[in-house]
Design an enzyme around this catalytic site. Structure first.
Site, PDB file in Angstrom:
ATOM      1  N   ARG A 115     -30.164  33.382 -54.172  1.00 18.75           N
ATOM      2  CA  ARG A 115     -28.719  33.659 -54.254  1.00 18.75           C
ATOM      3  C   ARG A 115     -27.880  32.477 -54.717  1.00 18.75           C
ATOM      4  O   ARG A 115     -28.194  31.334 -54.403  1.00 18.75           O
ATOM      5  CB  ARG A 115     -28.230  34.117 -52.876  1.00 18.75           C
ATOM      6  N   HIS A 140     -31.207  36.658 -57.924  1.00 19.12           N
ATOM      7  CA  HIS A 140     -32.383  36.803 -58.789  1.00 19.12           C
ATOM      8  C   HIS A 140     -32.077  36.986 -60.280  1.00 19.12           C
ATOM      9  O   HIS A 140     -32.680  37.828 -60.956  1.00 19.12           O
ATOM     10  CB  HIS A 140     -33.238  37.991 -58.305  1.00 19.12           C
ATOM     11  N   HIS A 213     -42.130  37.333 -57.464  1.00 22.47           N
ATOM     12  CA  HIS A 213     -41.689  38.117 -56.311  1.00 22.47           C
ATOM     13  C   HIS A 213     -42.746  39.142 -55.871  1.00 22.47           C
ATOM     14  O   HIS A 213     -42.422  40.298 -55.577  1.00 22.47           O
ATOM     15  CB  HIS A 213     -40.371  38.818 -56.668  1.00 22.47           C
ATOM     16  N   ASP A 286     -35.836  36.407 -43.774  1.00 20.64           N
ATOM     17  CA  ASP A 286     -35.391  36.447 -45.171  1.00 20.64           C
ATOM     18  C   ASP A 286     -34.704  35.104 -45.427  1.00 20.64           C
ATOM     19  O   ASP A 286     -33.507  35.042 -45.696  1.00 20.64           O
ATOM     20  CB  ASP A 286     -34.436  37.636 -45.389  1.00 20.64           C
ATOM     21  N   GLU A 351     -42.019  33.347 -51.824  1.00 19.79           N
ATOM     22  CA  GLU A 351     -41.454  32.968 -53.122  1.00 19.79           C
ATOM     23  C   GLU A 351     -41.215  31.463 -53.140  1.00 19.79           C
ATOM     24  O   GLU A 351     -40.306  30.970 -52.486  1.00 19.79           O
ATOM     25  CB  GLU A 351     -40.136  33.708 -53.339  1.00 19.79           C
TER      26      GLU A 351
HETATM   27  C1  BGC Z   1     -34.403  38.271 -50.971  1.00 21.96           C
HETATM   28  C2  BGC Z   1     -34.073  39.509 -50.176  1.00 21.96           C
HETATM   29  C3  BGC Z   1     -34.014  40.657 -51.118  1.00 21.96           C
HETATM   30  C4  BGC Z   1     -35.360  40.749 -51.822  1.00 21.96           C
HETATM   31  C5  BGC Z   1     -35.438  41.876 -52.808  1.00 21.96           C
HETATM   32  C6  BGC Z   1     -35.726  38.467 -51.608  1.00 21.96           C
HETATM   33  O1  BGC Z   1     -36.068  37.357 -52.359  1.00 21.96           O
HETATM   34  O2  BGC Z   1     -34.370  37.128 -50.173  1.00 21.96           O
HETATM   35  O3  BGC Z   1     -32.867  39.399 -49.488  1.00 21.96           O
HETATM   36  O4  BGC Z   1     -33.719  41.844 -50.475  1.00 21.96           O
HETATM   37  O5  BGC Z   1     -35.617  39.562 -52.476  1.00 21.96           O
HETATM   38  O6  BGC Z   1     -34.336  41.922 -53.576  1.00 21.96           O
END
Ligand code: BGC
Length: 387
Positions: A115, A140, A213, A286, A351
């Site tokens: 983010r 992302h 991811h 998360d 990740e």
């Molecule tokens: C994020 C999550 C998100 C997910 C899929 C992760 O890398 O930290 O908050 O929901 O990706 O979008």
């Protein structure tokens, strides 16, 4: 309904069996033949462009399928303690599944993974504005990040087959400055590890944070959640977040919190700790963990052990941090490969990356890339078994 599922499952099992058998007969013909990178059509991206699926396999029997659409790992098999291979990554059977907008299953993430607060940052005195695609924040890489573009793919055959993917993101694409030339090489190694080498150069100062991811479920079969997987993170601090999952700026010691994975813990042991504000904000895990070893060496960042299959996944990286996400937003609305429904916490992500929101947080390691510099990172996901 159940009968139908059974029928689909047996047809699938039969086709998988067929695939394995055909591979076996190839391997008796000699190693060079059996280690070719196979290509098959994966679907139409637009009227004039097609996606391809590349299949890499090694002599140990592991198969990794990667598409040039999003540089996505579509399937990845690993042996269990009895030598049985199962697909251990969540994904879709066809391109259209990915085009419908699944949550980044197996995809390459960029230009900035994770983010950026309020979709804004300032670089060299100039303000940049990104799409807010995650509440008030950018996530992302934007609306059409690297996970949704068609990469140019070059297969490289051999005992350790590779797929080289290149993509040039334009100056201004998704709001980011600079023409960014990116190269990602996936290599399936002899020891059942998948190495991912990332490289990028730019013609204007920009920010870069690339990752993959993949969602893992080491049990195989996609019939259960990941709460019994045991996780170790070589990280003595993590980044607490606000309610929108932006780091507060604090590097908080994990000791005495549900975020302490310095020794193996079952994911489910503390994930619902209602007293912990960070668990509440993340709806589970998360968060970004800061690796104790802050060098750029390739070091062990995380390991995961799944007791019924005996599978072990180790993650090595040159990056300083790792986002551990426990599939908290999976809610049973996505039907994935083989008709399996991906329910709450059916997959976990590890990740490797720089810290989220670094472009706005001067105290975090820099994610700025300038002309003349080369962004270079490596991550290795290695499978083994514990009997
Ligand atoms: C994020 C999550 C998100 C997910 C899929 C992760 O890398 O930290 O908050 O929901 O990706 O979008």
């Amino acid at each position: 309904m159940k009968k139908n599922n059974l029928l689909v499952a047996s047809l699938l099992a039969a086709s998988l069996l067929w695939a394995c058998e055909s591979k076996k007969s190839e391997s008796t013909q000699g190693t060079s033949d059996s280690l070719k990178v196979e290509q098959s059509a994966f679907g139409k991206v637009s009227d004039s462009t097609q996606a391809t699926l590349y299949t890499l396999h090694n002599a140990a029997g592991t198969t990794v399928q990667i598409s040039d659409f999003g540089g996505t790992i579509v399937s990845w098999t690993a042996p269990d303690k009895n030598g049985k291979f199962d697909d251990i990554t969540l994904g879709c059977d066809s391109l259209s599944g990915y085009q419908k907008g699944v949550p980044y299953f197996g995809a390459l993430i960029g230009r900035y993974g994770n983010r950026i607060a309020k979709g804004q940052f300032t670089l060299d005195g100039k303000a940049y504005s990104l799409a807010k695609n995650n509440g008030p924040n950018a996530l992302h890489g934007g609306l059409k990040g690297f996970d949704k573009v068609l990469w140019k793919a070059t297969p490289i055959e051999g005992e350790e087959p590779s797929l080289k993917l290149t993509y040039t993101a334009k100056d201004g694409e998704e709001g980011y400055p600079g023409n960014l030339s990116v190269e990602v090489v996936y290599t399936l190694q002899k020891d059942n590890s998948l190495k991912i080498d990332y490289k990028a150069t730019t013609d204007k100062a920009t920010v870069v944070n690339l990752t993959n991811h993949a969602y893992f479920n080491l049990k195989g079969g996609f019939d259960s959640d990941i709460l019994d997987h045991e996780v170790t993170l070589n990280a003595d601090k993590f980044l607490p977040v606000d309610a929108t999952l932006i780091p507060t700026g604090e590097l908080k010691p994990v000791a005495g919190t549900p975020f302490d994975f310095t020794k193996p813990f079952k994911i489910g042991a503390r994930i619902n700790d209602a007293k912990d504000e960070q668990i509440k904000f993340g709806l589970g895990y998360d968060h970004c963990w800061v690796l104790t070893d802050s060098t750029k060496n390739l070091k062990l960042a995380a390991s995961v052990y799944e007791p019924t299959s005996g599978r072990v996944l180790e993650v090595f990286t040159t990056e300083p941090a790792i986002q551990f996400y426990t599939g908290n937003f999976l809610d049973g609305t996505i039907t994935g490969k083989g008709g399996k429904v991906y329910k709450h916490r059916f997959g976990l992500c590890l990740e490797t990356q720089h810290y989220p929101d670094s472009p706005n947080q001067a105290k975090f390691p820099s994610t700025v890339l300038k002309p003349g510099e080369t962004y270079e990172t490596t991550t290795v996901y290695k499978f083994s078994v514990k009997k």
